[in-house]
Design a protein around this motif. Structure first.
Motif, PDB file in Angstrom:
ATOM      1  N   ASP A   1      -6.899   0.399   2.806  1.00 29.07           N
ATOM      2  CA  ASP A   1      -7.832   1.289   2.114  1.00 29.07           C
ATOM      3  C   ASP A   1      -7.253   1.692   0.760  1.00 29.07           C
ATOM      4  OD1 ASP A   1      -9.422   1.111   4.303  1.00 29.07           O
ATOM      5  OD2 ASP A   1      -9.117   3.161   5.018  1.00 29.07           O
TER       6      ASP A   1
ATOM      7  N   SER B   1      -6.075  -5.416   6.728  1.00 32.25           N
ATOM      8  CA  SER B   1      -6.921  -4.715   5.757  1.00 32.25           C
ATOM      9  C   SER B   1      -6.230  -3.440   5.318  1.00 32.25           C
ATOM     10  CB  SER B   1      -8.296  -4.403   6.351  1.00 32.25           C
ATOM     11  OG  SER B   1      -8.172  -3.528   7.461  1.00 32.25           O
TER      12      SER B   1
ATOM     13  N   SER C   1     -15.052   2.658   3.199  1.00 33.42           N
ATOM     14  CA  SER C   1     -14.242   2.824   4.405  1.00 33.42           C
ATOM     15  C   SER C   1     -15.003   3.608   5.469  1.00 33.42           C
ATOM     16  CB  SER C   1     -12.937   3.541   4.070  1.00 33.42           C
ATOM     17  OG  SER C   1     -13.191   4.887   3.696  1.00 33.42           O
ATOM     18  N   LYS C   2     -14.644   3.374   6.715  1.00 31.48           N
ATOM     19  CA  LYS C   2     -15.285   4.087   7.818  1.00 31.48           C
ATOM     20  C   LYS C   2     -15.082   5.593   7.699  1.00 31.48           C
ATOM     21  CE  LYS C   2     -14.950   0.288  11.148  1.00 31.48           C
ATOM     22  NZ  LYS C   2     -14.389  -0.159  12.449  1.00 31.48           N
ATOM     23  N   LYS C   3     -13.931   5.990   7.191  1.00 33.24           N
ATOM     24  CA  LYS C   3     -13.658   7.411   7.037  1.00 33.24           C
ATOM     25  C   LYS C   3     -14.636   8.064   6.070  1.00 33.24           C
ATOM     26  CE  LYS C   3      -9.373   8.631   6.688  1.00 33.24           C
ATOM     27  NZ  LYS C   3      -8.008   8.857   6.149  1.00 33.24           N
ATOM     28  N   ASN C   4     -14.934   7.391   4.964  1.00 31.68           N
ATOM     29  CA  ASN C   4     -15.852   7.966   3.981  1.00 31.68           C
ATOM     30  C   ASN C   4     -17.300   7.911   4.456  1.00 31.68           C
ATOM     31  OD1 ASN C   4     -14.538   8.747   1.209  1.00 31.68           O
ATOM     32  ND2 ASN C   4     -13.400   6.989   1.961  1.00 31.68           N
TER      33      ASN C   4
ATOM     34  N   MET D   1     -14.691  -6.054  -0.265  1.00 32.64           N
ATOM     35  CA  MET D   1     -14.430  -4.629  -0.040  1.00 32.64           C
ATOM     36  C   MET D   1     -15.733  -3.935   0.353  1.00 32.64           C
ATOM     37  SD  MET D   1     -13.998  -3.321  -3.984  1.00 32.64           S
ATOM     38  CE  MET D   1     -15.262  -3.627  -5.225  1.00 32.64           C
ATOM     39  N   ARG D   2     -15.586  -2.862   1.110  1.00 37.20           N
ATOM     40  CA  ARG D   2     -16.718  -2.071   1.568  1.00 37.20           C
ATOM     41  C   ARG D   2     -16.292  -0.613   1.661  1.00 37.20           C
ATOM     42  NH1 ARG D   2     -15.337  -0.657   6.621  1.00 37.20           N
ATOM     43  NH2 ARG D   2     -13.975  -2.063   7.831  1.00 37.20           N
TER      44      ARG D   2
ATOM     45  N   TYR E   1     -12.320   2.670  -0.411  1.00 38.49           N
ATOM     46  CA  TYR E   1     -12.813   1.355  -0.012  1.00 38.49           C
ATOM     47  C   TYR E   1     -11.831   0.694   0.943  1.00 38.49           C
ATOM     48  CZ  TYR E   1     -16.546   1.268  -3.535  1.00 38.49           C
ATOM     49  OH  TYR E   1     -17.677   1.525  -4.271  1.00 38.49           O
ATOM     50  N   THR E   2     -12.359  -0.130   1.834  1.00 39.20           N
ATOM     51  CA  THR E   2     -11.542  -0.966   2.707  1.00 39.20           C
ATOM     52  C   THR E   2     -11.601  -2.397   2.211  1.00 39.20           C
ATOM     53  OG1 THR E   2     -11.909   0.446   4.643  1.00 39.20           O
ATOM     54  CG2 THR E   2     -11.234  -1.824   5.052  1.00 39.20           C
TER      55      THR E   2
ATOM     56  N   ASP F   1       0.877  -1.183   0.000  1.00 39.48           N
ATOM     57  CA  ASP F   1       0.000   0.000   0.000  1.00 39.48           C
ATOM     58  C   ASP F   1       0.906   1.223   0.000  1.00 39.48           C
ATOM     59  OD1 ASP F   1      -1.990   1.836   0.237  1.00 39.48           O
ATOM     60  OD2 ASP F   1      -2.566   1.307   2.288  1.00 39.48           O
TER      61      ASP F   1
END
Length: 347
Positions: A219, A217, A243-246, A240-241, A223-224, A72
């Protein structure tokens, strides 16, 4: 000449003058199709027929097919670090008209007009003095950014690293991940650092890391990626889902739109603004495991709009509920992301 703005994450965005923007747009419309033929499949940003959703799907599929280790990577100030001489060499491969090359060189070295804390205007020539950087915010900068990132992708392949390390690169502008077969991530990270150094780009070591999925995991493009669990059976799977931040950013947007100090506005206007924000978010986050995020945003938005209506019309909370969900979605026309109505998908 460009004007400089400083955004929330503290990097400069230069806005070209109107005359330059018109000329840059004309140049981009001519040059983009020419260089499009040269761009590798690993690049997804600012290209016709390609988008961020395709990039994240590619990452998910590559993870699934035996590439569980991920580099990453994060580049420090990518747009501001691109060296002019190397970039001009990339342009000269396809552009034979010296006048066009000279014009692009002038755009790269243009004077930037800024305003200090006292409101006084000042002009700087940092790009010309350092021979680095492309003006973010100009119509031509996406094409130039892609052209220089192309050097990294092609260099990786010509060195045989794609085959020897079993890697797959996915890039979107300056967002970059290298998906590796098991046991090759450390070597891929080392070679990535070496290649970036040759390209005169700086790797942000604080944000660059190795992630091993599914134990970890990461980002990418909002997406996470990692281990998820099915809601009905609890079975683990790789996916993938959002992200909590978004999700949190969207929650903050809904909170601001439904603040108590906005009750002077018409209800239809507030609902239209909420719908616009929800549709825009859902139109981007429409791939992967999104149902849980949709339900959470639906519940939060309905609760905030219900509270806003009670404050506006000075109604107390009563047993049985005030402004039930069918009323919010039916009468007021609030969109539901999780499927109570699908008007957002048709908009």
């Amino acid at each position: 000449m460009c004007k400089s703005l400083l955004d929330e994450v503290q990097y400069e965005v230069t806005v070209s003058t109107l005359r330059d923007r018109v000329c840059m747009t004309a140049a981009m419309l001519v040059l983009a199709p020419i260089f499009e033929a040269d761009l590798p499949a690993e690049q997804y940003a600012y290209r016709q027929g390609r988008n961020a959703q395709q990039a994240v799907i590619e990452v998910e599929e590559t993870l699934f097919y035996d590439h569980p280790e991920v580099v990453d990577a994060d580049l420090a100030d990518y747009f501001g670090s691109i060296p002019h001489s190397e970039l001009m060499c990339s342009l000269a491969r396809r552009i034979v008209d010296g006048r066009v090359l000279h014009l692009i060189k002038m755009w790269l070295e243009c004077t930037v007009e800024d305003t200090d804390d006292m409101g006084r205007k000042r002009r700087t020539t940092e790009a010309k003095d350092s021979s680095r950087g492309i003006p973010q915010g100009s119509p031509l900068s996406p094409l130039l950014a892609n052209l220089y990132m192309r050097r990294f992708v092609l260099g990786w392949k010509k060195l045989g690293l794609e085959e020897s390390l079993g890697t797959r690169i996915v890039t979107y502008a300056d967002d970059l991940v290298i998906l590796c077969r098991r046991g090759n991530a450390e070597a891929a990270l080392t070679r990535m650092r070496e290649l970036m150094e040759k390209l005169k780009l700086t790797v942000n070591e604080d944000k660059t890391r190795i992630c091993r999925v599914p134990d970890g995991s990461f980002d990418f493009l909002g997406y996470t990626f990692g281990r998820l669990y099915k809601r009905t059976t609890g079975t683990a799977y790789l996916g993938m889902r959002p992200s909590k931040k978004n999700i949190q950013r969207m929650v903050e947007t809904v909170h601001a739109l439904t603040a108590a100090n906005t009750t002077w506005q018409e209800t239809t206007q507030i609902v239209q603004e909420l719908n616009r924000a929800l549709r825009g978010w859902a139109n981007y986050f429409k791939v992967g495991s999104v149902s849980r995020a949709y339900r959470a945003l639906d519940l939060y938005t309905a609760a905030r709009l219900r509270r806003w209506l009670r404050i506006k019309h000075k109604r107390r909370h009563r047993r049985g509920g005030t402004y039930p969900l069918p009323h919010l979605y039916g009468y007021f026309g609030l969109v539901s992301l999780s499927g109570r109505n699908t008007s957002w998908a048709k908009a």
